[in-house]
Design a protein around this motif. Structure first.
Motif, PDB file in Angstrom:
ATOM      1  N   VAL A   1       0.304  -0.960   0.400  1.00 19.82           N
ATOM      2  CA  VAL A   1       0.070  -0.474   0.049  1.00 19.82           C
ATOM      3  C   VAL A   1       1.299   1.642   0.392  1.00 19.82           C
ATOM      4  CG1 VAL A   1      -1.338   1.259   1.333  1.00 19.82           C
ATOM      5  CG2 VAL A   1      -1.904  -1.258   0.725  1.00 19.82           C
ATOM      6  N   LYS A   2       1.578   0.796   0.683  1.00 21.68           N
ATOM      7  CA  LYS A   2       2.509   2.581   0.302  1.00 21.68           C
ATOM      8  C   LYS A   2       4.161   2.212  -0.346  1.00 21.68           C
ATOM      9  CE  LYS A   2       3.457   2.613   5.975  1.00 21.68           C
ATOM     10  NZ  LYS A   2       4.223   2.428   6.933  1.00 21.68           N
ATOM     11  N   PHE A   3       4.105   1.193  -0.375  1.00 16.80           N
ATOM     12  CA  PHE A   3       5.137   1.612  -1.896  1.00 16.80           C
ATOM     13  C   PHE A   3       4.485   2.301  -3.550  1.00 16.80           C
ATOM     14  CE2 PHE A   3       7.673  -2.446  -0.547  1.00 16.80           C
ATOM     15  CZ  PHE A   3       7.736  -2.037   0.916  1.00 16.80           C
ATOM     16  N   LEU A   4       2.555   1.231  -2.874  1.00 20.47           N
ATOM     17  CA  LEU A   4       2.215   2.236  -4.311  1.00 20.47           C
ATOM     18  C   LEU A   4       2.048   3.189  -3.935  1.00 20.47           C
ATOM     19  CD1 LEU A   4       0.670  -1.450  -5.755  1.00 20.47           C
ATOM     20  CD2 LEU A   4       2.519  -0.470  -6.407  1.00 20.47           C
ATOM     21  N   GLY A   5       1.771   4.141  -2.864  1.00 19.47           N
ATOM     22  CA  GLY A   5       1.809   5.506  -2.704  1.00 19.47           C
ATOM     23  C   GLY A   5       0.122   5.221  -2.561  1.00 19.47           C
ATOM     24  N   LEU A   6      -0.270   4.066  -2.290  1.00 19.81           N
ATOM     25  CA  LEU A   6      -2.077   4.438  -2.145  1.00 19.81           C
ATOM     26  C   LEU A   6      -1.628   4.644  -0.767  1.00 19.81           C
ATOM     27  CD1 LEU A   6      -2.744   0.813  -3.220  1.00 19.81           C
ATOM     28  CD2 LEU A   6      -3.427   3.271  -4.862  1.00 19.81           C
ATOM     29  N   THR A   7      -3.003   4.729   0.411  1.00 21.55           N
ATOM     30  CA  THR A   7      -3.870   6.001   1.033  1.00 21.55           C
ATOM     31  C   THR A   7      -4.687   4.248   2.545  1.00 21.55           C
ATOM     32  OG1 THR A   7      -5.292   7.296   0.441  1.00 21.55           O
ATOM     33  CG2 THR A   7      -3.463   7.819   0.222  1.00 21.55           C
ATOM     34  N   ALA A   8      -4.723   4.993   3.016  1.00 19.84           N
ATOM     35  CA  ALA A   8      -6.225   3.338   3.839  1.00 19.84           C
ATOM     36  C   ALA A   8      -7.333   4.044   2.911  1.00 19.84           C
ATOM     37  CB  ALA A   8      -6.235   3.686   4.836  1.00 19.84           C
ATOM     38  N   ALA A   9      -7.812   5.036   2.517  1.00 18.52           N
ATOM     39  CA  ALA A   9      -8.835   5.540   2.145  1.00 18.52           C
ATOM     40  C   ALA A   9      -8.671   4.629   0.575  1.00 18.52           C
ATOM     41  CB  ALA A   9      -9.278   6.928   1.878  1.00 18.52           C
ATOM     42  N   ASP A  10      -7.906   4.470  -0.158  1.00 10.62           N
ATOM     43  CA  ASP A  10      -7.890   3.946  -1.330  1.00 10.62           C
ATOM     44  C   ASP A  10      -8.047   2.549  -1.008  1.00 10.62           C
ATOM     45  OD1 ASP A  10      -6.805   6.334  -3.153  1.00 10.62           O
ATOM     46  OD2 ASP A  10      -4.940   5.709  -2.267  1.00 10.62           O
ATOM     47  N   VAL A  11      -7.845   1.816  -0.655  1.00 19.30           N
ATOM     48  CA  VAL A  11      -7.933   0.574  -0.330  1.00 19.30           C
ATOM     49  C   VAL A  11      -9.400   0.217   0.713  1.00 19.30           C
ATOM     50  CG1 VAL A  11      -5.668   0.074  -1.159  1.00 19.30           C
ATOM     51  CG2 VAL A  11      -6.834   0.407   1.025  1.00 19.30           C
ATOM     52  N   GLU A  12      -9.896   1.363   1.652  1.00 20.30           N
ATOM     53  CA  GLU A  12     -10.597   1.012   2.358  1.00 20.30           C
ATOM     54  C   GLU A  12     -11.437  -0.246   1.502  1.00 20.30           C
ATOM     55  OE1 GLU A  12     -11.874   3.605   4.442  1.00 20.30           O
ATOM     56  OE2 GLU A  12     -13.089   4.994   2.486  1.00 20.30           O
ATOM     57  N   ASP A  13     -12.601   0.720   0.370  1.00 22.90           N
ATOM     58  CA  ASP A  13     -13.640  -0.550  -0.046  1.00 22.90           C
ATOM     59  C   ASP A  13     -13.650  -2.179  -0.611  1.00 22.90           C
ATOM     60  OD1 ASP A  13     -15.337   1.388   1.358  1.00 22.90           O
ATOM     61  OD2 ASP A  13     -15.205   2.904  -0.465  1.00 22.90           O
ATOM     62  N   ILE A  14     -12.000  -1.253  -0.737  1.00 23.20           N
ATOM     63  CA  ILE A  14     -11.298  -3.436  -1.563  1.00 23.20           C
ATOM     64  C   ILE A  14     -10.840  -4.208  -0.822  1.00 23.20           C
ATOM     65  CG2 ILE A  14      -9.726  -3.981  -3.462  1.00 23.20           C
ATOM     66  CD1 ILE A  14     -11.597  -1.041  -4.457  1.00 23.20           C
ATOM     67  N   VAL A  15     -10.198  -4.351   0.315  1.00 26.23           N
ATOM     68  CA  VAL A  15     -10.044  -5.395   1.018  1.00 26.23           C
ATOM     69  C   VAL A  15     -10.499  -5.251   2.220  1.00 26.23           C
ATOM     70  CG1 VAL A  15      -7.419  -5.085  -0.225  1.00 26.23           C
ATOM     71  CG2 VAL A  15      -8.269  -4.316   1.848  1.00 26.23           C
ATOM     72  N   ASP A  16     -10.489  -6.709   2.844  1.00 25.58           N
ATOM     73  CA  ASP A  16     -11.222  -6.937   4.441  1.00 25.58           C
ATOM     74  C   ASP A  16     -10.470  -6.045   4.909  1.00 25.58           C
ATOM     75  OD1 ASP A  16     -13.902  -8.707   3.986  1.00 25.58           O
ATOM     76  OD2 ASP A  16     -12.243  -9.683   2.494  1.00 25.58           O
TER      77      ASP A  16
END
Length: 149
Positions: A113-128
């Motif tokens: 998540v960090k390496f790809l420059g993503l945030t918690a908001a970017d993944v919260e609806d995608i992953v558990d």
């Protein structure tokens, strides 16, 4: 989402099916999806941890771009056409099917998540959960099936 253990303490599980999804190539994403849906359908508890391009494709909601990698050469477009003709389920539909069983859990590797420059908001609806790899490895240590795709 906070990084936290997924439970189970690494105990041996006859129904734990783990997939380490790394590639964003459609053939590999499709394989992740078919394995997840099939394992969930037969009662396996499926845990998929997403890395690199697989994580990027999930976040971008880009699971159904059926373009096969260049390694297929001239056969790629013909294979894509045969899959379409056979009405093969899309990777996204297969993941949705597996999720509806209640047996699929998707995880994002915290470092990725960090390496790809993503945030918690970017993944919260995608992953558990967003989880560290050491914790994930510990918690899935007893899995009967582990695949790296």
């Amino acid at each position: 989402r906070p990084v936290r253990p997924i439970g189970g303490g690494g105990a041996v599980s006859d129904s734990q099916f783990v997939i380490f999804a790394h590639s964003g190539d459609y053939d590999r994403l499709y394989q992740v999806a078919t394995l997840a849906a099939s394992a969930a359908a037969i009662g396996e508890d499926v845990q998929v941890i997403l890395f690199f391009e697989a994580l990027r494709r999930f976040v971008a909601d880009d699971l159904d771009d059926t373009a096969l990698p260049a390694s297929y050469g001239d056969e790629g477009p013909a294979l894509e056409a045969r899959m379409k003709e056979a009405r093969a389920h899309s990777a996204g539909d297969l993941i949705d099917t597996a999720r509806r069983t209640g047996r699929l859990k998707l995880y994002a590797c915290a470092a990725q998540v960090k390496f790809l420059g993503l945030t918690a908001a970017d993944v919260e609806d995608i992953v558990d959960e967003v989880i560290s790899l050491p914790v994930f490895l510990r918690e899935t240590a007893g899995a009967r099936t582990k695949l790296f795709i």
